[in-house]
Motif scaffolding. Structure first.
Motif, PDB file in Angstrom:
ATOM      1  N   ASP A 220      27.022  62.701  45.725  1.00 50.61           N
ATOM      2  CA  ASP A 220      27.858  61.935  46.641  1.00 50.61           C
ATOM      3  C   ASP A 220      29.025  62.810  47.099  1.00 50.61           C
ATOM      4  O   ASP A 220      29.821  63.273  46.279  1.00 50.61           O
ATOM      5  N   GLY A 221      29.127  63.027  48.408  1.00 49.91           N
ATOM      6  CA  GLY A 221      30.154  63.920  48.930  1.00 49.91           C
ATOM      7  C   GLY A 221      31.561  63.379  48.822  1.00 49.91           C
ATOM      8  O   GLY A 221      32.523  64.130  49.002  1.00 49.91           O
ATOM      9  N   LEU A 222      31.713  62.085  48.517  1.00 47.44           N
ATOM     10  CA  LEU A 222      33.039  61.489  48.416  1.00 47.44           C
ATOM     11  C   LEU A 222      33.469  61.233  46.978  1.00 47.44           C
ATOM     12  O   LEU A 222      34.658  61.228  46.677  1.00 47.44           O
ATOM     13  N   PRO A 253      37.616  74.534  44.151  1.00 46.97           N
ATOM     14  CA  PRO A 253      38.909  74.458  44.830  1.00 46.97           C
ATOM     15  C   PRO A 253      38.742  74.187  46.314  1.00 46.97           C
ATOM     16  O   PRO A 253      37.804  74.674  46.950  1.00 46.97           O
ATOM     17  N   GLY A 254      39.674  73.406  46.870  1.00 46.98           N
ATOM     18  CA  GLY A 254      39.555  72.986  48.257  1.00 46.98           C
ATOM     19  C   GLY A 254      40.590  73.589  49.170  1.00 46.98           C
ATOM     20  O   GLY A 254      40.655  74.789  49.373  1.00 46.98           O
ATOM     21  N   ALA A 255      41.494  72.746  49.696  1.00 49.24           N
ATOM     22  CA  ALA A 255      42.341  73.121  50.828  1.00 49.24           C
ATOM     23  C   ALA A 255      43.493  74.044  50.468  1.00 49.24           C
ATOM     24  O   ALA A 255      44.139  74.575  51.360  1.00 49.24           O
ATOM     25  N   GLY A 256      43.812  74.250  49.206  1.00 47.35           N
ATOM     26  CA  GLY A 256      44.918  75.136  48.847  1.00 47.35           C
ATOM     27  C   GLY A 256      46.249  74.578  49.287  1.00 47.35           C
ATOM     28  O   GLY A 256      46.640  73.478  48.900  1.00 47.35           O
ATOM     29  N   THR A 257      46.955  75.314  50.145  1.00 47.85           N
ATOM     30  CA  THR A 257      48.297  74.899  50.562  1.00 47.85           C
ATOM     31  C   THR A 257      48.297  74.107  51.870  1.00 47.85           C
ATOM     32  O   THR A 257      49.360  73.746  52.362  1.00 47.85           O
ATOM     33  N   GLU A 258      47.134  73.860  52.446  1.00 52.42           N
ATOM     34  CA  GLU A 258      47.085  73.052  53.667  1.00 52.42           C
ATOM     35  C   GLU A 258      47.378  71.595  53.328  1.00 52.42           C
ATOM     36  O   GLU A 258      47.033  71.108  52.250  1.00 52.42           O
ATOM     37  N   ARG A 259      48.033  70.889  54.262  1.00 53.14           N
ATOM     38  CA  ARG A 259      48.420  69.506  54.009  1.00 53.14           C
ATOM     39  C   ARG A 259      48.163  68.633  55.235  1.00 53.14           C
ATOM     40  O   ARG A 259      47.992  69.118  56.356  1.00 53.14           O
ATOM     41  N   THR A 387      54.016  55.949  55.150  1.00 50.13           N
ATOM     42  CA  THR A 387      53.877  57.375  55.411  1.00 50.13           C
ATOM     43  C   THR A 387      53.501  58.080  54.114  1.00 50.13           C
ATOM     44  O   THR A 387      54.080  57.795  53.060  1.00 50.13           O
ATOM     45  N   SER A 388      52.526  58.983  54.188  1.00 48.44           N
ATOM     46  CA  SER A 388      52.081  59.690  52.988  1.00 48.44           C
ATOM     47  C   SER A 388      51.676  61.114  53.341  1.00 48.44           C
ATOM     48  O   SER A 388      51.462  61.455  54.511  1.00 48.44           O
ATOM     49  N   VAL A 389      51.592  61.944  52.300  1.00 40.65           N
ATOM     50  CA  VAL A 389      51.217  63.352  52.436  1.00 40.65           C
ATOM     51  C   VAL A 389      50.114  63.653  51.428  1.00 40.65           C
ATOM     52  O   VAL A 389      50.133  63.128  50.306  1.00 40.65           O
ATOM     53  N   ARG A 390      49.160  64.476  51.825  1.00 41.60           N
ATOM     54  CA  ARG A 390      48.102  64.872  50.893  1.00 41.60           C
ATOM     55  C   ARG A 390      47.770  66.337  51.083  1.00 41.60           C
ATOM     56  O   ARG A 390      47.989  66.914  52.164  1.00 41.60           O
ATOM     57  N   ARG A 391      47.243  66.962  50.034  1.00 36.70           N
ATOM     58  CA  ARG A 391      46.721  68.317  50.146  1.00 36.70           C
ATOM     59  C   ARG A 391      45.284  68.220  50.631  1.00 36.70           C
ATOM     60  O   ARG A 391      44.415  67.714  49.919  1.00 36.70           O
ATOM     61  N   ALA A 392      45.052  68.675  51.843  1.00 35.41           N
ATOM     62  CA  ALA A 392      43.721  68.573  52.449  1.00 35.41           C
ATOM     63  C   ALA A 392      43.682  69.499  53.655  1.00 35.41           C
ATOM     64  O   ALA A 392      44.692  70.084  54.052  1.00 35.41           O
ATOM     65  N   ARG A 393      42.532  69.651  54.244  1.00 35.78           N
ATOM     66  CA  ARG A 393      42.312  70.627  55.308  1.00 35.78           C
ATOM     67  C   ARG A 393      43.183  70.335  56.529  1.00 35.78           C
ATOM     68  O   ARG A 393      43.330  69.191  56.956  1.00 35.78           O
ATOM     69  N   GLU A 403      39.183  65.991  46.936  1.00 37.27           N
ATOM     70  CA  GLU A 403      40.489  66.089  47.567  1.00 37.27           C
ATOM     71  C   GLU A 403      41.375  64.989  46.976  1.00 37.27           C
ATOM     72  O   GLU A 403      40.983  63.821  46.921  1.00 37.27           O
ATOM     73  N   ALA A 404      42.551  65.377  46.531  1.00 31.23           N
ATOM     74  CA  ALA A 404      43.453  64.416  45.906  1.00 31.23           C
ATOM     75  C   ALA A 404      43.866  63.353  46.908  1.00 31.23           C
ATOM     76  O   ALA A 404      43.979  63.624  48.118  1.00 31.23           O
ATOM     77  N   PRO A 405      44.077  62.121  46.462  1.00 36.26           N
ATOM     78  CA  PRO A 405      44.526  61.063  47.369  1.00 36.26           C
ATOM     79  C   PRO A 405      45.918  61.351  47.895  1.00 36.26           C
ATOM     80  O   PRO A 405      46.676  62.115  47.299  1.00 36.26           O
ATOM     81  N   PRO A 406      46.280  60.747  49.025  1.00 41.64           N
ATOM     82  CA  PRO A 406      47.631  60.959  49.565  1.00 41.64           C
ATOM     83  C   PRO A 406      48.690  60.364  48.648  1.00 41.64           C
ATOM     84  O   PRO A 406      48.435  59.424  47.889  1.00 41.64           O
ATOM     85  N   ILE A 407      49.889  60.922  48.736  1.00 42.92           N
ATOM     86  CA  ILE A 407      51.028  60.438  47.950  1.00 42.92           C
ATOM     87  C   ILE A 407      52.051  59.840  48.913  1.00 42.92           C
ATOM     88  O   ILE A 407      52.467  60.498  49.871  1.00 42.92           O
ATOM     89  N   PRO A 408      52.442  58.588  48.717  1.00 41.33           N
ATOM     90  CA  PRO A 408      53.364  57.947  49.663  1.00 41.33           C
ATOM     91  C   PRO A 408      54.742  58.598  49.640  1.00 41.33           C
ATOM     92  O   PRO A 408      55.248  59.002  48.588  1.00 41.33           O
TER      93      PRO A 408
END
Length: 472
Positions: A220-222, A253-259, A387-393, A403-408
Motif C-alpha cells: 500500500d503506497g499510503l 528516506p523521503g523529502a529531506g528538507t523540502e516542506r 494552517t500546518s507545515v509538513r516535511r514533504a516534496r 511522509e510524516a503528517p502535517p503539524i499545525p
C-alpha cells in the motif's frame, strides 16, 4: 501495466485527423462511443473495447503538462490540445494501437506524443476474436466505466505514468465504485507518484494505492502494508500473529528538507445573486505567493485560465448539487488547491485547501498567516482556518514512501463562530495559549498560534483547544 498514450498538438484534432488516427487498426475494427459521446472507442468486430479516446482538452496553462508528464517530450506552446488514448489490458496489441493513433495525430497536426517511444504511424493488426468465446454487449447507461479488473468488491485500475492524476475518467470511476459499494484500487509501478488531488480523493478505506515493487511484490503506497490479492481484492498479508508487515521500500528516506505549507479554510455567505465564488481562495493565493492562481478546472490536467466568474457560473449551473474544482498556480511556485462549494440551510459554504511547496532554501511564509486570517474574517466570511507545515516534496506529488503528517501552526476562529461560542469562553482555553483578537471589537475573530511546525505536540494542543471550544 496499462499504457495511456497522450497526443499534445497545437491544433485541434478535427474529424479528418481523428479518422486517420482511428484507422490505426486498419479497416477491420469497429468504432463506437461511450459516456454520451464523450469517449470514442476502437473495438473488435465482436464489440471488445481496445482503445478509448477521450474528448480533446484545450490546455491554456504553461507548466501543466510538465507537472503531470515531466520533461520527457517537448511541450507545444499554450494553448495546446491534450488528447488521451487509454489502451485495454485485455489485448496486448492495444498499447501499440493507442501509440499509432496518437502518432498519427501528431504527424498530421504537429506537437508531440507521450511517451515518445509509443508514437508510430503503422497499422496495428489485432487478433480476430470472431472464433473466441467472447460476447460483448454495450454497457447500460450509468454503469461502472471500463476498468482493468472488476470483482464483486473491488474495481482495479492499472496505471503507468510519472504522476497519476485525478483525470475526469478516474473521477468517474471513483464515483461509480463508491455508488456500487466497491473499493477502487489503483495499481502502479514503484516509480510512480500520485498527484495531490488524487491522493486526497483516495483518502479513506476501502480505496487503495497498490504499488508493485520488484523486491516485495505489492504494498500500500499510503500505509506501507504488504498486500496480496485475496478473494477478489488487495488485502494486507498478515503474519501468523495476525499483524500487517510494512514494506521496506516504504520506509526509505523521503523529502529531506523540502516542506509544504497547507492552509485549510471554510467560509460561509448568505446566498446572493451578486455573490462571486472562489474569492477566498484567490485572496489566500495572493497573500501567500504574491500572485493569483493561473488556472482551474474540475479534473487534471487543469486547463482553464483562472476566472472567479466562470467558476461561479459552473457552481450555479450545478446547484443544488455540490461543485468540486481544482486550481494551480505559476509553474515556478508549486501550489495546488481543492475547492468544494456546497449549499447549506443558510447560504453557501466554500471549503478550500491550498498546498504550497518549498525547497531547501525557501521558507514558508508563516508570518503572513495572521494578516491573511484577518482579511478573510473581515471580507470573506471566514468560519475556521487551520494552517500546518509538513516535511514533504516541494512539487506536491505523493511518493510511495512514508511522509510524516502535517503539524499545525495556527488555528483561526471566524467572527460567526466566536459569537456562537462566546467571546469570553473562546478567549480562555485551559492552556497557556492566548489568542490574538482580529478585526473589530464588536465582531472579532480569534487567531491561536500553535507553533512553528516542528513540534508534534501542537496536535495535542489543538485537540485540547477544539474540545474546549465545543464544550461552550
Amino acid at each position: 501495466m496499462t499504457k495511456d498514450v497522450i497526443a499534445l498538438t497545437p491544433k485541434m484534432p478535427d474529424t479528418w485527423a481523428l479518422l486517420a488516427g482511428l484507422y490505426a487498426g486498419g479497416p477491420d475494427l469497429d468504432v463506437g462511443t461511450a459516456h454520451d459521446g464523450a469517449v470514442v472507442q476502437l473495438r473488435t468486430l465482436a464489440g471488445r473495447p481496445l482503445v478509448s479516446v477521450e474528448a480533446p482538452l484545450l490546455v491554456h496553462l504553461p507548466g501543466e503538462a510538465q507537472r503531470l508528464l515531466g520533461s520527457e517530450v517537448p511541450i507545444p506552446e499554450v494553448p495546446f490540445w491534450w488528447t488521451e488514448a487509454r489502451a485495454s489490458t485485455a489485448v496486448p496489441e492495444a498499447e501499440a494501437l493507442a501509440g499509432s493513433l496518437c502518432g498519427r495525430l501528431t504527424t498530421l497536426l504537429g506537437g508531440a506524443t507521450w511517451p515518445p517511444s509509443a508514437a508510430t504511424t503503422q497499422v496495428v493488426h489485432t487478433p480476430d476474436d470472431a472464433d473466441e468465446a467472447v460476447t460483448a454487449h454495450p454497457a447500460p447507461e450509468g454503469t461502472l466505466p471500463a476498468v482493468d479488473v472488476l470483482t464483486d468488491s473491488t474495481a482495479v485500475v492499472i496505471a503507468d505514468r510519472p504522476v497519476i492524476p485525478l483525470t475526469a475518467w478516474l473521477s468517474d470511476v471513483l464515483r461509480a465504485t463508491t455508488a456500487s459499494g466497491r473499493a477502487l484500487h489503483i495499481v502502479t509501478p514503484h516509480r510512480a507518484r500520485l498527484s495531490l488531488p488524487l491522493r486526497t480523493a483516495l483518502t479513506g478505506a476501502p480505496n487503495r494505492w497498490v504499488v508493485q515493487h520488484p523486491d516485495c511484490g505489492y504494498y500500500d503506497g499510503l500505509s506501507g502494508a504488504i498486500l496480496r490479492w485475496q478473494d477478489g481484492t488487495f488485502a494486507p498479508a498478515l503474519t501468523a500473529e495476525g499483524k500487517a508487515t510494512v514494506a521496506t521500500p516504504f520506509t526509505q528516506p523521503g523529502a529531506g528538507t523540502e516542506r509544504q505549507l497547507i492552509v485549510s479554510l471554510r467560509t460561509h455567505h448568505e446566498a446572493d445573486a451578486d455573490l462571486v465564488l472562489g474569492c477566498p481562495l484567490d485572496t489566500a493565493w495572493h497573500r501567500l505567493t504574491g500572485t493569483p492562481p493561473t488556472g482551474w478546472g474540475p479534473a487534471e490536467p487543469i486547463n482553464l485560465p483562472w476566472s472567479t466568474r466562470q467558476l461561479t457560473e459552473l457552481a450555479r449551473g450545478r446547484a443544488p448539487e455540490p461543485t468540486h474544482v481544482l486550481a494551480v498556480g505559476d509553474p515556478d511556485r508549486a501550489a495546488i488547491a481543492t475547492l468544494r462549494i456546497t449549499r447549506t440551510k443558510t447560504g453557501i459554504a466554500q471549503d478550500t485547501t491550498l498546498a504550497l511547496g518549498y525547497g531547501e532554501c525557501e521558507t514558508p511564509p508563516l508570518d503572513t498567516v495572521e494578516a491573511l486570517a484577518e482579511t478573510l474574517a473581515a471580507e470573506h466570511g471566514l468560519t475556521t482556518m487551520l494552517t500546518s507545515v509538513r516535511r514533504a516534496r516541494r512539487d506536491l506529488t505523493i511518493p510511495p514512501q512514508f511522509e510524516a503528517p502535517p503539524i499545525p501552526t495556527a488555528f483561526t476562529l471566524g467572527p460567526s463562530e466566536v459569537r456562537d461560542i462566546g467571546l469570553t469562553h473562546a478567549r480562555r482555553p485551559p492552556l497557556s495559549l492566548r489568542p490574538t483578537q482580529l478585526g473589530t471589537t464588536s465582531n472579532p475573530a480569534l487567531h491561536y498560534l500553535l507553533g512553528d511546525g516542528t513540534d508534534a505536540q501542537a496536535w495535542t494542543t489543538l485537540d485540547q483547544l477544539i474540545t474546549h471550544l465545543k464544550n461552550a
